[in-house]
Design a protein around this motif. Sequence first.
Motif, PDB file in Angstrom:
ATOM      1  N   LEU A  88       0.956  -1.102  -0.231  1.00 23.71           N
ATOM      2  CA  LEU A  88      -0.732  -0.758  -0.331  1.00 23.71           C
ATOM      3  C   LEU A  88       0.990   1.053  -0.263  1.00 23.71           C
ATOM      4  N   GLU A  89       1.304   1.756  -0.811  1.00 20.13           N
ATOM      5  CA  GLU A  89       1.873   2.710  -1.522  1.00 20.13           C
ATOM      6  C   GLU A  89       1.358   4.371  -1.202  1.00 20.13           C
ATOM      7  N   ALA A  90       1.159   5.113  -0.067  1.00 21.08           N
ATOM      8  CA  ALA A  90       1.011   6.126   0.050  1.00 21.08           C
ATOM      9  C   ALA A  90       0.410   7.101  -1.137  1.00 21.08           C
ATOM     10  N   LEU A  91      -0.151   7.408  -1.291  1.00 16.00           N
ATOM     11  CA  LEU A  91      -0.279   8.905  -2.280  1.00 16.00           C
ATOM     12  C   LEU A  91      -0.494  10.230  -1.099  1.00 16.00           C
ATOM     13  N   VAL A  92      -1.565  10.465   0.082  1.00 14.06           N
ATOM     14  CA  VAL A  92      -1.248  11.189   1.070  1.00 14.06           C
ATOM     15  C   VAL A  92      -0.649  11.836   1.666  1.00 14.06           C
ATOM     16  N   ALA A  93      -0.261  13.166   1.525  1.00 14.38           N
ATOM     17  CA  ALA A  93       1.787  12.992   2.193  1.00 14.38           C
ATOM     18  C   ALA A  93       0.833  12.983   3.965  1.00 14.38           C
ATOM     19  N   GLY A  94       2.030  12.522   4.321  1.00 20.90           N
ATOM     20  CA  GLY A  94       1.806  11.819   6.004  1.00 20.90           C
ATOM     21  C   GLY A  94       0.897  10.723   6.021  1.00 20.90           C
ATOM     22  N   TYR A  95       0.610  10.275   4.998  1.00 20.93           N
ATOM     23  CA  TYR A  95      -0.007   8.517   5.600  1.00 20.93           C
ATOM     24  C   TYR A  95       0.965   7.318   5.730  1.00 20.93           C
ATOM     25  N   PRO A  96       1.534   6.895   6.502  1.00 19.95           N
ATOM     26  CA  PRO A  96       2.410   5.606   5.840  1.00 19.95           C
ATOM     27  C   PRO A  96       2.549   4.569   5.431  1.00 19.95           C
ATOM     28  N   SER A  97       3.130   3.753   4.147  1.00 21.61           N
ATOM     29  CA  SER A  97       2.996   3.303   3.172  1.00 21.61           C
ATOM     30  C   SER A  97       3.127   1.817   3.768  1.00 21.61           C
ATOM     31  N   MET A  98       2.523   0.978   3.796  1.00 27.23           N
ATOM     32  CA  MET A  98       2.344  -0.122   4.137  1.00 27.23           C
ATOM     33  C   MET A  98       2.738  -1.889   3.401  1.00 27.23           C
ATOM     34  N   ILE A  99       3.233  -2.835   3.468  1.00 31.93           N
ATOM     35  CA  ILE A  99       3.636  -3.759   3.324  1.00 31.93           C
ATOM     36  C   ILE A  99       2.883  -5.163   4.172  1.00 31.93           C
ATOM     37  N   VAL A 100       2.224  -5.388   3.783  1.00 35.64           N
ATOM     38  CA  VAL A 100       1.951  -6.720   4.156  1.00 35.64           C
ATOM     39  C   VAL A 100       2.017  -8.328   3.799  1.00 35.64           C
ATOM     40  N   GLU A 101       2.680  -9.339   4.481  1.00 37.72           N
ATOM     41  CA  GLU A 101       2.881 -10.177   3.947  1.00 37.72           C
ATOM     42  C   GLU A 101       1.967 -11.664   4.819  1.00 37.72           C
ATOM     43  N   PHE A 102       1.485 -12.789   3.766  1.00 39.31           N
ATOM     44  CA  PHE A 102       0.260 -13.390   4.617  1.00 39.31           C
ATOM     45  C   PHE A 102       1.236 -14.774   4.675  1.00 39.31           C
ATOM     46  N   LYS A 103       1.186 -15.247   5.499  1.00 37.00           N
ATOM     47  CA  LYS A 103       1.827 -16.954   5.971  1.00 37.00           C
ATOM     48  C   LYS A 103       0.597 -17.892   6.530  1.00 37.00           C
ATOM     49  N   GLN A 104      -0.107 -19.109   6.210  1.00 31.95           N
ATOM     50  CA  GLN A 104      -0.628 -19.527   6.880  1.00 31.95           C
ATOM     51  C   GLN A 104      -0.215 -21.399   7.154  1.00 31.95           C
ATOM     52  N   GLY A 105      -0.306 -21.619   8.637  1.00 34.23           N
ATOM     53  CA  GLY A 105       0.362 -22.722   8.808  1.00 34.23           C
ATOM     54  C   GLY A 105      -0.633 -23.345  10.702  1.00 34.23           C
ATOM     55  N   GLU A 106       0.466 -23.844  11.488  1.00 31.51           N
ATOM     56  CA  GLU A 106       0.172 -24.096  12.376  1.00 31.51           C
ATOM     57  C   GLU A 106       0.661 -23.486  14.050  1.00 31.51           C
TER      58      GLU A 106
END
Length: 153
Positions: A88-106
């Motif tokens: 999620l690349e921020a397009l609005v000044a002052g907003y943080p960008s975000m990177i989300v990584e998912f994993k699945q398992g027990e």
Amino acid sequence: MSEFQTLVSEISGIERMDLQQMFDALLKKDMRRFLSIYQNIVISCTSYMDAKENAYHMLFLGMCITLRGAYKVTSNIEAGYGRSDITLEALVAGYPSMIVEFKQGEDIDGLKEAALQQIIENRYYTGLSGEVICVGIAHDKKRCSMTYKILML
């Protein structure tokens, strides 16, 4: 856009207010609140039988439609030494960008750490600037856990 978000909310069974509050928590870096809302969405909107990493990835990606205009949302796009699940690349000044990584398992505690390490080691934040929230989320069917790290670039 508002009508589209309402339609998506009704079809998915996810309350529009939940999405707004979840992403508001992310913007404010209130990660406990974010996780609590996200866990409730996972419990109510996913199937115990569909427990695959891609299912959670697609669920979150679909929820990101509410961020249109404030963020450039990309999925599986190359950055650094690999491909992040969601950026999620921020397009609005002052907003943080975000990177989300998912994993699945027990082992959700180990997997959430592995997801975060994957973001850092592979430098998925390459090309972003300012504040970047790196989020590792692990799922085991309807259970989930999260860890994060905030970078200043």
